[in-house]
Write a protein that holds these residues in place. Sequence first.
Motif, PDB file in Angstrom:
ATOM      1  N   LEU A   1       0.826  -1.205   0.000  1.00 22.72           N
ATOM      2  CA  LEU A   1       0.000   0.000   0.000  1.00 22.72           C
ATOM      3  C   LEU A   1       0.862   1.257   0.000  1.00 22.72           C
ATOM      4  O   LEU A   1       0.595   2.201  -0.752  1.00 22.72           O
ATOM      5  N   MET A   2       1.908   1.265   0.823  1.00 28.88           N
ATOM      6  CA  MET A   2       2.799   2.429   0.872  1.00 28.88           C
ATOM      7  C   MET A   2       3.492   2.635  -0.472  1.00 28.88           C
ATOM      8  O   MET A   2       3.681   3.772  -0.922  1.00 28.88           O
ATOM      9  N   ASN A   3       3.857   1.554  -1.128  1.00 29.53           N
ATOM     10  CA  ASN A   3       4.485   1.652  -2.449  1.00 29.53           C
ATOM     11  C   ASN A   3       3.515   2.265  -3.459  1.00 29.53           C
ATOM     12  O   ASN A   3       3.887   3.146  -4.243  1.00 29.53           O
ATOM     13  N   LEU A   4       2.261   1.824  -3.431  1.00 30.37           N
ATOM     14  CA  LEU A   4       1.259   2.383  -4.341  1.00 30.37           C
ATOM     15  C   LEU A   4       1.035   3.872  -4.093  1.00 30.37           C
ATOM     16  O   LEU A   4       0.930   4.662  -5.027  1.00 30.37           O
ATOM     17  N   VAL A   5       0.972   4.259  -2.840  1.00 36.04           N
ATOM     18  CA  VAL A   5       0.778   5.671  -2.504  1.00 36.04           C
ATOM     19  C   VAL A   5       1.962   6.488  -3.000  1.00 36.04           C
ATOM     20  O   VAL A   5       1.801   7.575  -3.569  1.00 36.04           O
ATOM     21  N   GLY A   6       3.175   5.975  -2.814  1.00 37.98           N
ATOM     22  CA  GLY A   6       4.361   6.661  -3.302  1.00 37.98           C
ATOM     23  C   GLY A   6       4.334   6.837  -4.799  1.00 37.98           C
ATOM     24  O   GLY A   6       4.678   7.910  -5.324  1.00 37.98           O
ATOM     25  N   GLU A   7       3.899   5.823  -5.527  1.00 32.06           N
ATOM     26  CA  GLU A   7       3.810   5.927  -6.979  1.00 32.06           C
ATOM     27  C   GLU A   7       2.759   6.948  -7.392  1.00 32.06           C
ATOM     28  O   GLU A   7       2.956   7.686  -8.357  1.00 32.06           O
ATOM     29  N   LEU A   8       1.647   7.019  -6.664  1.00 35.57           N
ATOM     30  CA  LEU A   8       0.623   8.027  -6.982  1.00 35.57           C
ATOM     31  C   LEU A   8       1.170   9.440  -6.777  1.00 35.57           C
ATOM     32  O   LEU A   8       0.908  10.331  -7.586  1.00 35.57           O
ATOM     33  N   VAL A   9       1.919   9.646  -5.707  1.00 37.75           N
ATOM     34  CA  VAL A   9       2.483  10.968  -5.438  1.00 37.75           C
ATOM     35  C   VAL A   9       3.452  11.356  -6.552  1.00 37.75           C
ATOM     36  O   VAL A   9       3.428  12.477  -7.061  1.00 37.75           O
ATOM     37  N   ILE A  10       4.308  10.415  -6.939  1.00 38.68           N
ATOM     38  CA  ILE A  10       5.268  10.683  -8.007  1.00 38.68           C
ATOM     39  C   ILE A  10       4.545  10.991  -9.299  1.00 38.68           C
ATOM     40  O   ILE A  10       4.901  11.917 -10.036  1.00 38.68           O
ATOM     41  N   ASP A  11       3.498  10.241  -9.617  1.00 40.29           N
ATOM     42  CA  ASP A  11       2.739  10.425 -10.847  1.00 40.29           C
ATOM     43  C   ASP A  11       2.059  11.792 -10.879  1.00 40.29           C
ATOM     44  O   ASP A  11       1.999  12.440 -11.922  1.00 40.29           O
ATOM     45  N   GLN A  12       1.532  12.236  -9.747  1.00 40.13           N
ATOM     46  CA  GLN A  12       0.826  13.512  -9.713  1.00 40.13           C
ATOM     47  C   GLN A  12       1.779  14.699  -9.784  1.00 40.13           C
ATOM     48  O   GLN A  12       1.399  15.768 -10.243  1.00 40.13           O
ATOM     49  N   THR A  13       3.019  14.541  -9.344  1.00 46.25           N
ATOM     50  CA  THR A  13       3.950  15.673  -9.357  1.00 46.25           C
ATOM     51  C   THR A  13       4.638  15.831 -10.699  1.00 46.25           C
ATOM     52  O   THR A  13       5.246  16.862 -10.964  1.00 46.25           O
ATOM     53  N   SER A  14       4.555  14.823 -11.564  1.00 48.00           N
ATOM     54  CA  SER A  14       5.241  14.961 -12.863  1.00 48.00           C
ATOM     55  C   SER A  14       4.297  15.321 -13.970  1.00 48.00           C
ATOM     56  O   SER A  14       3.161  15.468 -13.865  1.00 48.00           O
TER      57      SER A  14
END
Length: 44
Positions: free
Chosen positions: A31-44
């Motif tokens: 779950l933490m990995n998925l959240v991290g990927e969402l944050v990265i995706d939204q900032t780029s």
Amino acid sequence: MCKMLKKQKANQQKKKISSTVRVDVERLEYLMNLVGELVIDQTS
């Protein structure tokens, strides 16, 4: 009547304290990995 309300309130507080949820560490990491990927995706 007032004593009854106090008892109900005390019982509700006991229930709140004793409620827990057990989750496997692997699921939390996933779950933490998925959240991290969402944050990265939204900032780029």
